[in-house]
Design an enzyme around this catalytic site. Structure first.
Site, PDB file in Angstrom:
ATOM      1  CG  HIS A   1      -3.237   2.555   8.855  1.00  0.00           C
ATOM      2  ND1 HIS A   1      -2.046   2.719   8.172  1.00  0.00           N
ATOM      3  CD2 HIS A   1      -3.850   1.496   8.277  1.00  0.00           C
ATOM      4  CE1 HIS A   1      -1.944   1.786   7.241  1.00  0.00           C
ATOM      5  NE2 HIS A   1      -3.022   1.036   7.282  1.00  0.00           N
TER       6      HIS A   1
ATOM      7  CG  ASP B   1       4.591  -5.000   5.769  1.00  0.00           C
ATOM      8  OD1 ASP B   1       3.757  -5.924   5.772  1.00  0.00           O
ATOM      9  OD2 ASP B   1       4.385  -3.922   5.179  1.00  0.00           O
TER      10      ASP B   1
ATOM     11  NE  ARG C   1      -0.029 -10.492   2.676  1.00  0.00           N
ATOM     12  CZ  ARG C   1      -0.480  -9.362   3.233  1.00  0.00           C
ATOM     13  NH1 ARG C   1       0.363  -8.555   3.853  1.00  0.00           N
ATOM     14  NH2 ARG C   1      -1.744  -9.058   3.185  1.00  0.00           N
TER      15      ARG C   1
ATOM     16  CB  SER D   1       0.740  -6.321   6.687  1.00  0.00           C
ATOM     17  OG  SER D   1       1.129  -5.258   5.891  1.00  0.00           O
TER      18      SER D   1
ATOM     19  CE  LYS E   1       2.606  -1.732   7.034  1.00  0.00           C
ATOM     20  NZ  LYS E   1       2.244  -2.006   5.674  1.00  0.00           N
TER      21      LYS E   1
HETATM   22  N1  URA Z   1      -2.101  -2.374   3.948  1.00  0.00           N
HETATM   23  C1  URA Z   1      -0.975  -2.880   4.478  1.00  0.00           C
HETATM   24  O1  URA Z   1      -0.128  -2.150   4.979  1.00  0.00           O
HETATM   25  N2  URA Z   1      -0.800  -4.207   4.441  1.00  0.00           N
HETATM   26  C2  URA Z   1      -1.697  -5.060   3.916  1.00  0.00           C
HETATM   27  O2  URA Z   1      -1.490  -6.251   3.925  1.00  0.00           O
HETATM   28  C3  URA Z   1      -2.878  -4.520   3.348  1.00  0.00           C
HETATM   29  C4  URA Z   1      -3.064  -3.161   3.401  1.00  0.00           C
END
Ligand code: URA
Length: 432
Positions: free
Chosen positions: A82, A161, A168, A183, A187
């Site tokens: 990621h 999220d 946000r 966040s 995931k």
């Molecule tokens: N990527 C994400 O998935 N969430 C965030 O808050 C920032 C970057």
């Protein structure tokens, strides 16, 4: 329990219990806690942080707000790489076929680009007919054939999220380490894999502008994932990764990398993550051992073949790995000439990402459509010498509306100085 009491607790730097966090998040998801109260809580978190216990609970409840996707029927060592988001970041397009050729699999969620950062979905969608899998069954079927299981985000995975991120985004609470960590990790933890490798970008084009912030983010994400195998690399975003920024042109650069013609910095990131994967799988003991194995799958064409298969299985024409005319082509090219002589000391990646966005390669808002054919090619990297009026970049475009602005942004992004500059390393640190 009342939301206002929990906001006050966070404001007063007191620790919230598991029950309190669960109440706040679950009631927010149901619509019983309004956005204005959640906004106040997020802002209090921005200033007062979360304890390790709060962060773990917050992330767990986010993860459990939707489906958990299992891949027990993909019989491979599964890697979920990621990136926290960068400019010119086509690592997944190169890495996934390499891992597959090395006998591993990739299972991950991929996203679309927003603002100055690009997204893997957009890059692959430059390929005519290519369809991103949205169901587990489709991903499993393609992953079993090609070793590459990329899945588009859906509303069913971590819906909390999505709701929190939108809030946000409009309340100035995106750049908060605990909120970013929860966040991302919610995931990651919703998808089955054997190892999660986090590529935390550092620098001008990244959320984390300095290395200490990036280290802290990596450390907290690793802490959240303590029940899973999680590693992190910190990689440089004080210049774009590679030379191509856009979509179709990034696919071409990724293919060239799989043919052994990749830019040094992109190779460094891809090799490091592939080595970490080989080590986690138990195939090598030390990162210095596996380079030959990776060279081999590039030199014998097997990694490229995996990408071609993946494109075909996803509805595109896999022959494009040897015929770039099958990708969308821009109509016009504008050359950008250096205003002065010297050495490139920095290429403001965020500015480059925005210069690509305004000609159509990216989105300012989630609803914007993108033009996959357009993009930017930078011709000089940090450390390179440039002469006055020497070409430093090319802009590939279809619509001339913003191209002059794009050119000015590119010129502004290049910082050129008289003294010699060292080339930058792409990997700044590995956290194992
Ligand atoms: N990527 C994400 O998935 N969430 C965030 O808050 C920032 C970057």
């Amino acid at each position: 329990m009342r939301a206002v009491d929990l906001i006050e607790k966070k404001r007063n730097k007191e620790e919230l219990s598991k029950e309190e966090i669960s109440f706040l998040l679950n009631e927010y998801l149901k619509g019983n806690v309004p956005d204005y109260q959640m906004s106040a809580f997020l802002m209090a978190t921005y200033f007062n942080d979360m304890t390790a216990g709060e962060l773990l609970e917050f992330t767990t409840i986010m993860r459990d707000s939707g489906d958990i996707v299992k891949f027990d029927d993909v019989d491979k060592f599964l890697v979920d790489k990621h990136s926290t988001g960068g400019v010119g970041d086509k690592v997944t397009v190169v890495l996934a076929p390499i891992l597959s050729a090395l006998g591993m699999g990739t299972t991950k969620l991929s996203g679309k680009g927003l603002g100055h950062t690009g997204g893997t979905i957009d890059k692959f969608e430059s390929i005519e007919g290519f369809r991103f899998s949205n169901t587990r069954e489709e991903v499993v079927s393609i992953a079993n054939k090609t070793g590459i299981g990329l899945m588009g985000y859906s509303d069913k995975i971590v819906p909390l999220d999505k709701k929190l991120y939108s809030l946000r985004d409009v309340t100035g609470t995106v750049p908060s380490i605990p909120l970013i960590a929860s966040s991302i990790m919610s995931k990651k933890l919703a998808i089955q894999s054997d190892i999660i490798i986090l590529d935390v970008k550092v620098g001008d084009g990244a959320f984390m502008k300095d290395i200490n912030q990036a280290k802290e983010l990596a450390k907290r994400m690793i802490e959240i994932g303590s029940g899973r195998q999680v590693k992190a690399v910190l990689s440089n975003m004080d210049e774009p990764l590679g030379y191509a920024i856009g979509n179709a042109n990034e696919i071409v650069e990724a293919i060239e990398t799989l043919k052994g013609n990749g830019p040094e910095d992109l190779n460094e990131v891809v090799y490091t993550i592939a080595l970490l994967s080989l080590k986690a799988k138990g195939e090598i003991k030390d990162l210095s051992e596996g380079k030959k194995k990776i060279d081999e799958v590039i030199n014998n064409g097997s990694a490229l073949e995996k990408l071609s298969q993946f494109i075909t299985e996803s509805g595109g024409n896999g022959n494009l790995v040897n015929d770039y005319s099958l990708l969308p082509q821009p109509k016009e090219v504008m050359e950008v000439l250096s205003a002065k002589e010297g050495y490139v000391s920095k290429i403001k990646a965020e500015e480059i990402g925005k210069a690509a966005m305004i000609i159509g390669a990216g989105r300012a808002t989630k609803e914007d459509l993108i033009d996959h054919a357009v993009g930017i090619k930078i011709l000089k990297k940090v450390g390179d010498k440039v002469n006055k009026n020497e070409k430093i970049a090319e802009i590939y475009y279809n619509d001339s509306k913003n191209v002059e602005d794009s050119k000015n942004m590119l010129l502004d992004a290049y910082v050129i100085q008289e003294e010699k500059v060292e080339k930058q390393k792409a990997i700044l640190e590995i956290i194992e």
